[in-house]
Design an enzyme around this catalytic site. Structure first.
Site, PDB file in Angstrom:
ATOM      1  N   HIS A 196      -3.538  -8.002   4.609  1.00  0.00           N
ATOM      2  CA  HIS A 196      -3.464  -6.354   3.547  1.00  0.00           C
ATOM      3  C   HIS A 196      -1.961  -6.628   4.076  1.00  0.00           C
ATOM      4  O   HIS A 196      -0.980  -5.444   3.141  1.00  0.00           O
ATOM      5  CB  HIS A 196      -4.350  -5.151   3.053  1.00  0.00           C
ATOM      6  CG  HIS A 196      -5.333  -5.405   2.502  1.00  0.00           C
ATOM      7  ND1 HIS A 196      -6.653  -5.384   2.583  1.00  0.00           N
ATOM      8  CD2 HIS A 196      -5.658  -5.243   1.214  1.00  0.00           C
ATOM      9  CE1 HIS A 196      -7.603  -5.556   1.918  1.00  0.00           C
ATOM     10  NE2 HIS A 196      -7.054  -5.028   1.287  1.00  0.00           N
TER      11      HIS A 196
ATOM     12  N   HIS B 292      -2.372   1.814   0.562  1.00  0.00           N
ATOM     13  CA  HIS B 292      -2.726   0.891   1.952  1.00  0.00           C
ATOM     14  C   HIS B 292      -1.553   0.182   3.190  1.00  0.00           C
ATOM     15  O   HIS B 292      -1.178   0.021   4.533  1.00  0.00           O
ATOM     16  CB  HIS B 292      -2.336  -0.731   1.184  1.00  0.00           C
ATOM     17  CG  HIS B 292      -4.477  -0.752   0.998  1.00  0.00           C
ATOM     18  ND1 HIS B 292      -4.952  -1.408   2.053  1.00  0.00           N
ATOM     19  CD2 HIS B 292      -4.980  -0.508   0.009  1.00  0.00           C
ATOM     20  CE1 HIS B 292      -5.944  -1.696   1.675  1.00  0.00           C
ATOM     21  NE2 HIS B 292      -6.542  -0.980   0.761  1.00  0.00           N
TER      22      HIS B 292
ATOM     23  N   HIS C  40     -10.118   4.488   4.210  1.00  0.00           N
ATOM     24  CA  HIS C  40     -10.327   3.430   3.196  1.00  0.00           C
ATOM     25  C   HIS C  40     -11.230   3.826   1.143  1.00  0.00           C
ATOM     26  O   HIS C  40     -10.668   3.902   0.706  1.00  0.00           O
ATOM     27  CB  HIS C  40     -10.347   2.005   3.902  1.00  0.00           C
ATOM     28  CG  HIS C  40      -9.822   0.591   2.259  1.00  0.00           C
ATOM     29  ND1 HIS C  40     -10.980   0.194   2.252  1.00  0.00           N
ATOM     30  CD2 HIS C  40      -9.188   0.326   1.991  1.00  0.00           C
ATOM     31  CE1 HIS C  40     -10.714  -0.424   0.924  1.00  0.00           C
ATOM     32  NE2 HIS C  40      -9.547  -0.444   0.706  1.00  0.00           N
TER      33      HIS C  40
ATOM     34  N   HIS D 199      -5.171  -9.332  -5.573  1.00  0.00           N
ATOM     35  CA  HIS D 199      -5.994  -8.819  -4.672  1.00  0.00           C
ATOM     36  C   HIS D 199      -7.099  -8.697  -5.043  1.00  0.00           C
ATOM     37  O   HIS D 199      -8.374  -9.488  -4.535  1.00  0.00           O
ATOM     38  CB  HIS D 199      -5.352  -6.975  -4.529  1.00  0.00           C
ATOM     39  CG  HIS D 199      -6.797  -6.722  -3.867  1.00  0.00           C
ATOM     40  ND1 HIS D 199      -7.835  -5.998  -4.685  1.00  0.00           N
ATOM     41  CD2 HIS D 199      -6.323  -6.220  -3.488  1.00  0.00           C
ATOM     42  CE1 HIS D 199      -8.347  -5.310  -3.858  1.00  0.00           C
ATOM     43  NE2 HIS D 199      -7.858  -5.569  -2.837  1.00  0.00           N
TER      44      HIS D 199
ATOM     45  N   HIS E 203     -10.019   5.275  -2.293  1.00  0.00           N
ATOM     46  CA  HIS E 203     -10.152   4.123  -3.614  1.00  0.00           C
ATOM     47  C   HIS E 203     -10.841   5.504  -4.498  1.00  0.00           C
ATOM     48  O   HIS E 203     -11.215   5.556  -5.886  1.00  0.00           O
ATOM     49  CB  HIS E 203     -10.446   2.882  -3.016  1.00  0.00           C
ATOM     50  CG  HIS E 203      -9.777   2.021  -3.031  1.00  0.00           C
ATOM     51  ND1 HIS E 203      -9.028   1.714  -3.722  1.00  0.00           N
ATOM     52  CD2 HIS E 203      -9.628   1.467  -1.289  1.00  0.00           C
ATOM     53  CE1 HIS E 203      -8.484   0.258  -3.052  1.00  0.00           C
ATOM     54  NE2 HIS E 203      -8.697   0.573  -1.349  1.00  0.00           N
TER      55      HIS E 203
ATOM     56  N   HIS F  54     -12.515  -8.227   2.643  1.00  0.00           N
ATOM     57  CA  HIS F  54     -12.942  -7.623   2.882  1.00  0.00           C
ATOM     58  C   HIS F  54     -13.960  -6.937   3.369  1.00  0.00           C
ATOM     59  O   HIS F  54     -14.534  -8.172   3.912  1.00  0.00           O
ATOM     60  CB  HIS F  54     -12.576  -6.166   2.049  1.00  0.00           C
ATOM     61  CG  HIS F  54     -12.235  -5.595   1.055  1.00  0.00           C
ATOM     62  ND1 HIS F  54     -11.534  -6.920  -0.163  1.00  0.00           N
ATOM     63  CD2 HIS F  54     -10.588  -5.206   0.503  1.00  0.00           C
ATOM     64  CE1 HIS F  54     -10.600  -6.346  -0.743  1.00  0.00           C
ATOM     65  NE2 HIS F  54     -10.105  -5.334  -0.516  1.00  0.00           N
TER      66      HIS F  54
ATOM     67  N   PHE G  55     -12.171  -2.692  -6.781  1.00  0.00           N
ATOM     68  CA  PHE G  55     -11.273  -3.500  -5.838  1.00  0.00           C
ATOM     69  C   PHE G  55     -10.699  -3.940  -7.018  1.00  0.00           C
ATOM     70  O   PHE G  55      -9.901  -4.644  -6.573  1.00  0.00           O
ATOM     71  CB  PHE G  55     -12.083  -4.464  -4.983  1.00  0.00           C
ATOM     72  CG  PHE G  55     -12.138  -4.176  -3.927  1.00  0.00           C
ATOM     73  CD1 PHE G  55     -11.268  -3.443  -3.503  1.00  0.00           C
ATOM     74  CD2 PHE G  55     -13.230  -4.357  -3.124  1.00  0.00           C
ATOM     75  CE1 PHE G  55     -11.502  -2.883  -2.119  1.00  0.00           C
ATOM     76  CE2 PHE G  55     -13.484  -3.301  -1.322  1.00  0.00           C
ATOM     77  CZ  PHE G  55     -13.211  -2.541  -0.776  1.00  0.00           C
TER      78      PHE G  55
HETATM   79 CU1  C2O Z   1      -8.297  -5.147  -0.928  1.00  0.00          CU
HETATM   80 CU2  C2O Z   1      -8.033  -1.013  -0.335  1.00  0.00          CU
HETATM   81  O1  C2O Z   1      -8.487  -3.014  -1.308  1.00  0.00           O
END
Ligand code: C2O
Length: 597
Positions: A214, A374, A340, A184, A344, A205, A361
């Site tokens: 993802h 995810h 999203h 990632h 995070h 992203h 990230f």
């Molecule tokens: Cu690639 Cu929630 O991030």
């Protein structure tokens, strides 16, 4: 799908020097540093798309007066065109990276000590092309991903065992947990260059690659876990944060500090059953803030907006086109920003320098809850495609070959390096998995109509401007009072362009409101006017130009909003950009109205 390169021009003014003000969320961060929540001062709830804090700073508006003729002329240049980012590339898909060329991320957050190496193991083995796991005709689905709040002890024991086995693999085994999080990191922190474009990174992203990349990442992670267990029905859980039963960190990740699902780098104030706010901007609710029930209602309204009213066209839900030769970050779809990015940031640890693990990230996938977060994103893509836009006759996918043939590399459960293409992942069932059916309570959480739409707050600002305070601009609508058919064919979109973030190692968030009356900011009555938010998760980037580490564009579908607030016949609207977190790092180039097919 039509993309034009029309870019509206705007009146520009010399900006006053931005006042150096520590954003509210960063102050909270340092207050919390090294202390637990109970010792932190009680803080106002600043969210609900309107904050008292932002309203309080409205009193010191700079006195730039927009010449209305200039605004109208400026908009004329590109406003009537369909929207899209300028391109410099040939129409070709992003190619799979060359693993031999993986390099240290361009700009890791400063406070990360030691060289963090995101590059996955690569011993020069050959690449195989992806094949679907089952042949057509047989019953394909062998894995059903459960809601994390509904699993039983047997499931938890199995999942813990799988993650433990993964963590116990030698660190250089491409299937080890250590290698999994790097995958990632490498695709989001500039570790790979685009084939043929050494000055451009691959960034999955803030563009149309977000959902498919993802999906594959979880697909292989899950199959590796199943292989380690010797159980090919093993399925990852999903964090069902779109329904009240799932609006807290799933407790299976928090059983004890010796569980392999536990991660010490999480916000200590956000342990279950603490309620997740999908509008989180860095501060928590307190006794004088909104009640639990109201927060749940608000979460559901946000879900409705992000899944339905803001997501009527593929580019508005999936994100903007990103092709070979394009700059990173052409623009995220609705869900990628909210919830999203919010989830995070909410999960990451404010005591860590970079909100590790989930809040950045590079480190996010070190926390096993990343995969449940995810899985829910992936599930919502499936819901959007199969239940929200299923009448669209296939119009829920991009037809562009540059999307369908974009390619990535992953190691599979046999440690083979596999090249996948976006087109291979669109049919979830043929990948052999499904999601447990759970209610979708947000489906009817439409925004309420304002009792009597007040007069919009006056637009006294000009762009470009820094979001160190609320900025309000008047924006012309090229076409008012369109027919239902026209609206169905082309969604009206507020385009916030030239968003530049000077430090992308910090979380930034701002809300975008249309015609919000003065005063509704303080009373929290502004939800019906909220077109959406931009919420950007910190990550490293190739520095684009001095002072601008990240440049992006945000788009918000507003047909429903304008009808709901009774503004569909207006020729001008007032767009308010309300900073919630890190606003002094954000500059906005322009705001216009466009149309998305
Ligand atoms: Cu690639 Cu929630 O991030």
């Amino acid at each position: 799908m039509e993309i034009s390169t029309g870019t509206p021009r705007f009146t520009s003014y010399t900006l006053l020097t931005p006042r150096s003000r520590i954003p509210y969320c960063i102050r909270l961060r340092s207050l919390l540093h090294g202390s637990m929540r109970s010792s932190a001062p009680r803080l106002q709830h600043p969210l609900r798309c309107i904050s008292r804090k932002a309203a309080a700073s409205d009193g010191d508006n700079r006195t730039n007066v927009v010449d209305r003729r200039d605004v109208l002329l400026g908009l004329g240049a590109g406003a009537a065109a369909a929207i899209g980012a300028p391109r410099r590339a040939l129409a070709a898909p992003i190619k799979a990276p060359d693993l031999r060329d993986c390099h240290a991320p361009e700009d890791l957050p400063e406070a990360i000590t030691g060289a963090t190496n995101c590059c996955p193991t690569y011993d020069g083995t050959g690449i195989v092309d992806f094949e679907l796991p089952v042949s057509a005709g047989s019953s394909p689905v062998t894995r059903v991903r459960p809601a994390a709040q509904l699993v039983d002890a047997e499931y938890v024991a199995k999942y813990e065992k799988a993650i433990r086995l993964m963590k116990d693999l030698p660190a250089d085994d491409p299937r080890s947990f250590e290698q999994q999080w790097r995958v990632h990191c490498a695709y989001c922190d500039g570790a790979y260059d685009q084939a043929g474009f050494p000055d451009l990174e691959i960034q999955i992203h803030n563009c149309w690659l977000f959902f498919p990349w993802h999906r594959f990442y979880l697909y292989f992670h899950e199959r590796i876990l199943g292989k380690l267990l010797g159980d090919d029905s093993f399925a990852l859980p999903f964090w069902n944060w779109d329904a009240p039963a799932g609006m807290a960190l799933p407790s299976i990740y928090n059983v004890s500090s010796s569980s392999p699902l536990y991660d010490p780098k999480r916000n200590p104030a956000h342990q279950p059953p603490f309620l997740l706010g999908l509008d989180y901007s860095g501060t928590d609710d307190d006794a004088s803030g909104i009640s639990r029930d109201n927060q749940i209602d608000e979460n559901l309204r946000i879900m409705y907006r992000q899944m339905v009213s803001n997501a009527k066209k593929p580019q508005l839900f999936l994100g903007q086109p990103y092709r070979a030769g394009d700059d990173a970050d052409p623009g995220a779809g609705s869900i990628e920003n909210v919830p999203h990015g919010i989830v995070h940031f909410w999960t990451g640890d404010p005591r860590e320098a970079n909100q590790e693990d989930m809040g950045n990230f590079y480190s996010a996938a070190r926390d096993p809850v990343f995969f449940a977060h995810h899985a829910n994103i992936d599930r919502l893509w499936h819901v959007w495609r199969s239940q929200i836009h299923n009448n669209n006759n296939g119009g829920f996918d991009f037809a562009d070959p540059e999307w369908l043939d974009a390619a990535f590399l992953f190691y599979d459960e046999e440690a083979r390096l596999v090249r996948v293409r976006v087109r291979d992942c669109l049919d979830m069932a043929s990948l052999g998995y499904a999601y447990q059916e759970v209610p979708l309570p947000w489906l009817d959480a439409r925004p309420t109509k304002p009792a009597s739409p007040g007069t919009p707050a006056r637009a006294l600002d000009a762009l470009p401007a820094t979001l160190d305070k609320t900025v309000r601009v008047a924006v012309a609508r090229p076409r008012a009072s369109r027919s239902a058919k026209e609206k169905e064919e082309q969604e009206e979109v507020v385009v916030v362009e030239g968003i530049q973030v000077s430090d992308c190692s910090r979380f930034v968030k701002f809300d975008v409101l249309v015609n919000v009356p003065d005063g509704d900011a303080e009373s929290g009555m502004g939800a019906a006017y909220c077109a959406g938010s931009v919420a950007l998760t910190p990550h490293a980037e190739k520095r684009k130009e001095k002072g601008a580490m990240m440049k992006t564009v945000a788009r918000f579908g507003v047909c429903d909003l304008l009808e709901n607030i009774g503004a569909d016949g207006d020729e001008m609207v007032v767009v308010s950009l309300v900073p919630r977190c890190g606003g002094e790092l954000v500059t906005i180039g322009g705001v216009s109205i466009g149309y998305a097919k």
